[in-house]
Write an enzyme that holds these catalytic residues in place. Sequence first.
Site, PDB file in Angstrom:
ATOM      1  N   ARG A  59      23.994  29.192  43.747  1.00  0.00           N
ATOM      2  CA  ARG A  59      23.548  28.963  45.119  1.00  0.00           C
ATOM      3  C   ARG A  59      22.238  29.698  45.393  1.00  0.00           C
ATOM      4  NH1 ARG A  59      26.236  31.592  48.096  1.00  0.00           N
ATOM      5  NH2 ARG A  59      27.671  32.418  46.538  1.00  0.00           N
ATOM      6  N   LYS A 206      30.217  25.091  49.153  1.00  0.00           N
ATOM      7  CA  LYS A 206      30.179  26.266  50.008  1.00  0.00           C
ATOM      8  C   LYS A 206      29.533  25.938  51.352  1.00  0.00           C
ATOM      9  CE  LYS A 206      32.251  29.841  48.200  1.00  0.00           C
ATOM     10  NZ  LYS A 206      32.752  29.736  46.849  1.00  0.00           N
ATOM     11  N   HIS A 225      37.738  33.345  52.460  1.00  0.00           N
ATOM     12  CA  HIS A 225      37.242  33.157  51.096  1.00  0.00           C
ATOM     13  C   HIS A 225      38.262  33.765  50.142  1.00  0.00           C
ATOM     14  CE1 HIS A 225      33.982  33.854  47.838  1.00  0.00           C
ATOM     15  NE2 HIS A 225      34.377  32.609  47.822  1.00  0.00           N
ATOM     16  N   SER A 244      32.504  36.063  44.369  1.00  0.00           N
ATOM     17  CA  SER A 244      32.387  35.298  43.131  1.00  0.00           C
ATOM     18  C   SER A 244      32.607  36.160  41.888  1.00  0.00           C
ATOM     19  CB  SER A 244      31.001  34.683  43.070  1.00  0.00           C
ATOM     20  OG  SER A 244      30.896  33.901  41.924  1.00  0.00           O
ATOM     21  N   LYS A 248      39.454  35.301  41.683  1.00  0.00           N
ATOM     22  CA  LYS A 248      40.286  34.445  42.549  1.00  0.00           C
ATOM     23  C   LYS A 248      40.903  33.293  41.753  1.00  0.00           C
ATOM     24  CE  LYS A 248      37.053  33.406  45.506  1.00  0.00           C
ATOM     25  NZ  LYS A 248      35.986  34.225  44.883  1.00  0.00           N
ATOM     26  N   THR A 249      40.052  32.587  41.019  1.00  0.00           N
ATOM     27  CA  THR A 249      40.541  31.413  40.286  1.00  0.00           C
ATOM     28  C   THR A 249      41.437  31.842  39.131  1.00  0.00           C
ATOM     29  OG1 THR A 249      38.548  30.197  40.897  1.00  0.00           O
ATOM     30  CG2 THR A 249      39.820  29.332  39.053  1.00  0.00           C
ATOM     31  N   ASP A 263      39.898  28.941  46.204  1.00  0.00           N
ATOM     32  CA  ASP A 263      38.671  29.521  46.776  1.00  0.00           C
ATOM     33  C   ASP A 263      38.547  29.570  48.295  1.00  0.00           C
ATOM     34  OD1 ASP A 263      36.131  30.705  45.948  1.00  0.00           O
ATOM     35  OD2 ASP A 263      35.171  28.955  46.809  1.00  0.00           O
ATOM     36  N   ARG A 327      30.415  26.436  34.636  1.00  0.00           N
ATOM     37  CA  ARG A 327      31.546  26.081  35.497  1.00  0.00           C
ATOM     38  C   ARG A 327      32.224  24.813  35.062  1.00  0.00           C
ATOM     39  NH1 ARG A 327      33.001  29.224  40.297  1.00  0.00           N
ATOM     40  NH2 ARG A 327      31.244  30.647  40.547  1.00  0.00           N
TER      41      ARG A 327
HETATM   42  N1  LIG Z   1      40.605  41.962  34.956  1.00  0.00           N
HETATM   43  C1  LIG Z   1      40.136  40.747  35.222  1.00  0.00           C
HETATM   44  N2  LIG Z   1      40.681  40.014  36.215  1.00  0.00           N
HETATM   45  C2  LIG Z   1      40.194  38.789  36.509  1.00  0.00           C
HETATM   46  N3  LIG Z   1      39.183  38.191  35.835  1.00  0.00           N
HETATM   47  C3  LIG Z   1      38.601  38.877  34.833  1.00  0.00           C
HETATM   48  C4  LIG Z   1      39.055  40.163  34.488  1.00  0.00           C
HETATM   49  N4  LIG Z   1      38.299  40.592  33.452  1.00  0.00           N
HETATM   50  C5  LIG Z   1      37.428  39.613  33.173  1.00  0.00           C
HETATM   51  N5  LIG Z   1      37.597  38.564  33.981  1.00  0.00           N
HETATM   52  C6  LIG Z   1      36.757  37.341  33.969  1.00  0.00           C
HETATM   53  O1  LIG Z   1      36.097  37.316  35.219  1.00  0.00           O
HETATM   54  C7  LIG Z   1      35.929  36.004  35.683  1.00  0.00           C
HETATM   55  C8  LIG Z   1      36.645  35.808  37.017  1.00  0.00           C
HETATM   56  O2  LIG Z   1      36.174  34.602  37.522  1.00  0.00           O
HETATM   57  P1  LIG Z   1      36.899  33.686  38.586  1.00  0.00           P
HETATM   58  O3  LIG Z   1      36.418  32.308  38.334  1.00  0.00           O
HETATM   59  O4  LIG Z   1      38.355  33.909  38.596  1.00  0.00           O
HETATM   60  O5  LIG Z   1      36.221  34.274  39.882  1.00  0.00           O
HETATM   61  P2  LIG Z   1      36.314  33.740  41.354  1.00  0.00           P
HETATM   62  O6  LIG Z   1      36.678  34.896  42.205  1.00  0.00           O
HETATM   63  O7  LIG Z   1      37.184  32.566  41.393  1.00  0.00           O
HETATM   64  O8  LIG Z   1      34.782  33.360  41.614  1.00  0.00           O
HETATM   65  P3  LIG Z   1      34.092  32.134  42.442  1.00  0.00           P
HETATM   66  O9  LIG Z   1      34.203  32.431  43.894  1.00  0.00           O
HETATM   67  O10 LIG Z   1      32.695  32.172  41.983  1.00  0.00           O
HETATM   68  O11 LIG Z   1      34.787  30.887  42.043  1.00  0.00           O
HETATM   69  C9  LIG Z   1      36.507  35.079  34.627  1.00  0.00           C
HETATM   70  O12 LIG Z   1      35.453  34.649  33.814  1.00  0.00           O
HETATM   71  C10 LIG Z   1      37.492  36.005  33.888  1.00  0.00           C
HETATM   72  O13 LIG Z   1      37.666  35.603  32.554  1.00  0.00           O
HETATM   73  O1  LIG Z   2      29.857  30.854  45.775  1.00  0.00           O
HETATM   74  C1  LIG Z   2      30.734  31.220  45.011  1.00  0.00           C
HETATM   75  O2  LIG Z   2      31.418  32.216  45.178  1.00  0.00           O
HETATM   76  C2  LIG Z   2      31.026  30.353  43.830  1.00  0.00           C
HETATM   77  C3  LIG Z   2      30.985  28.996  44.264  1.00  0.00           C
HETATM   78  O3  LIG Z   2      31.970  28.403  44.635  1.00  0.00           O
HETATM   79  C4  LIG Z   2      29.674  28.463  44.408  1.00  0.00           C
HETATM   80  O4  LIG Z   2      28.796  28.810  43.626  1.00  0.00           O
HETATM   81  O5  LIG Z   2      29.498  27.705  45.332  1.00  0.00           O
HETATM   82 MN   LIG Z   3      36.735  30.611  41.841  1.00  0.00          MN
END
Ligand SMILES: Nc1ncnc2c1ncn2[C@@H]1O[C@H](COP(=O)(O)OP(=O)(O)OP(=O)(O)O)[C@@H](O)[C@H]1O
Ligand SMILES: O=C([O-])CC(=O)C(=O)O
Ligand SMILES: [Mn+2]
Length: 534
Positions: A59, A206, A225, A244, A248-249, A263, A327
Amino acid sequence: MAKVDLSKYGITGTTEVVYNPSYEQLFEEETKPGLEGYEVGKVSELGAVNVMTGIYTGRSPKDKFIVMDENSKNTVWWTSDEYKNDNHPASEEAWAAVKEIAKKELSNKRLYVVDAFCGANKDTRMAVRFIMEVAWQAHFVTNMFIKPTAEELESFEPDFVVYNASKAKVENYKELGLNSETAVMFNITSKEQVIVNTWYGGEMKKGMFSMMNYFLPLKGIASMHCSANTDMEGKNTAIFFGLSGTGKTTLSTDPKRLLIGDDEHGWDDNGVFNFEGGCYAKVINLDKDSEPDIYNAIKRNALLENVTLDAEGHIDFADKSVTENTRVSYPINHIQNIVRPISSAPAAKNVIFLSADAFGVLPPVSILSPEQTQYYFLSGFTAKLAGTERGITEPTPTFSACFGQAFLELHPTKYAEELVKKMQMSGAKAYLVNTGWNGTGKRISIKDTRGIIDAILNGDINNVPTKKIPYFDFEVPTVLNGVDTGILDPRDTYADASQWEEKAKDLAGRFIKNFKKYEGNEHGKALVSAGPQL
Ligand SMILES: Nc1ncnc2c1ncn2[C@@H]1O[C@H](COP(=O)(O)OP(=O)(O)OP(=O)(O)O)[C@@H](O)[C@H]1O
Ligand SMILES: O=C([O-])CC(=O)C(=O)O
Ligand SMILES: [Mn+2]
């Protein structure tokens, strides 16, 4: 013949409208011969098509603008010198000019129109119409938003229209008071978004989240979020806030539980509901064993972004040559254990704040008091991880209010107010979970974090001995089933506890400084004692 009349939007000469294409059609369109540049989709070994999103692989918050008019002037939380945020004001003239650029770009073309919902709750969902010229962008929104039934499509009347003119540029941006040739603009009054000069799909995803964040809290609904899941009976709901890359995911996709969404969620009197119809997972270094469900979701109809493929379509998940923000988007039904048919569940009992602490100070889990819950929610301390926002190339500590400051359209205290109300009603408890670093210099393992989440969700964490961590007064468990005991007190992860002390004092100071902006009223002032003390 066009089923949708686009001339009412000022888009003329349309040669064909490809309306709500099926996945079959999308596949044909994005892989057909003759596509050029960033329109090209390549089929990977897992069956999912991969696309390159161009210069913008994350973004662009500096290019986010909202039209300041009579309606938005006194409601939107505008950026200011005292408290900078991403809600930059644009004039009505700038809006008209940028919309004109989009209309021109989209005229005399063969276009894709996707009608979909944002919000699983029928009473508060937004009917959104996306208009674009790039096939895979239509695929992205098909994956990420909620698909109307055939019957719902018959009577679909958009509440909101998104014009994606990613191929155009705002050449006279300086005159218009904008930031660059790229613009992501919202008009809250006319309920429209215009995107110019960025192909990144996250701006659409977003973007609509930002709009839900504007409209729902004004109706007394929490807009969050966070990811969300519930137990197999659909009763014990948990939500996971986090910026991010904080997990979360990854952490909400749990084979033992039913996924609600990864998300963006609302929380009303009936419970927690998803805004989206799909997930958007990071795939950098994706490991089949630690994230099997996400790995298995990458198949036909999923859409990979900015991943490196060789000539045979083999995927190199470790390659970050294009971006660390590689992604995949997929419809939520690519995950087996989900709440069906509607992504919603009763009020949350557990609220988890995910913070990826780059300083290595925060314990891997802290049990928060109600006052600490408010303090840490408003503070939103975490690190911005590389890639999701332009210009961020290494973990950068930040205070992102409500763990999603970039998407807040109202003042953070409004979101805190709604969350607290809902938590009080359900008797929910909150935990701060560090998914970032500790004294070892490495990121806390996914295995340990999953052990912590399990202990929160099955209640074990309430039945173990605890101790207090200085400066922050965090209550932390001293043992937890399935978690390395040596990491629970972060001081134990340093060669010498004094190294932690030094960093802890520095971080405590940053919290205190950051929180000053909330001390203008009695409520904010009262929360200071729940924060770190030096
Ligand atoms: N202890 C941990 N817990 C969670 N994720 C971890 C950890 N250590 C490493 N990671 C890595 O961190 C990243 C977490 O990304 P995730 O997609 O879950 O984030 P998100 O909060 O969903 O972000 P977004 O809002 O961008 O989608 C993954 O690539 C995962 O493999
Ligand atoms: O913004 C974030 O946290 C990750 C995402 O969903 C985006 O890039 O739009
Ligand atoms: Mn996510």
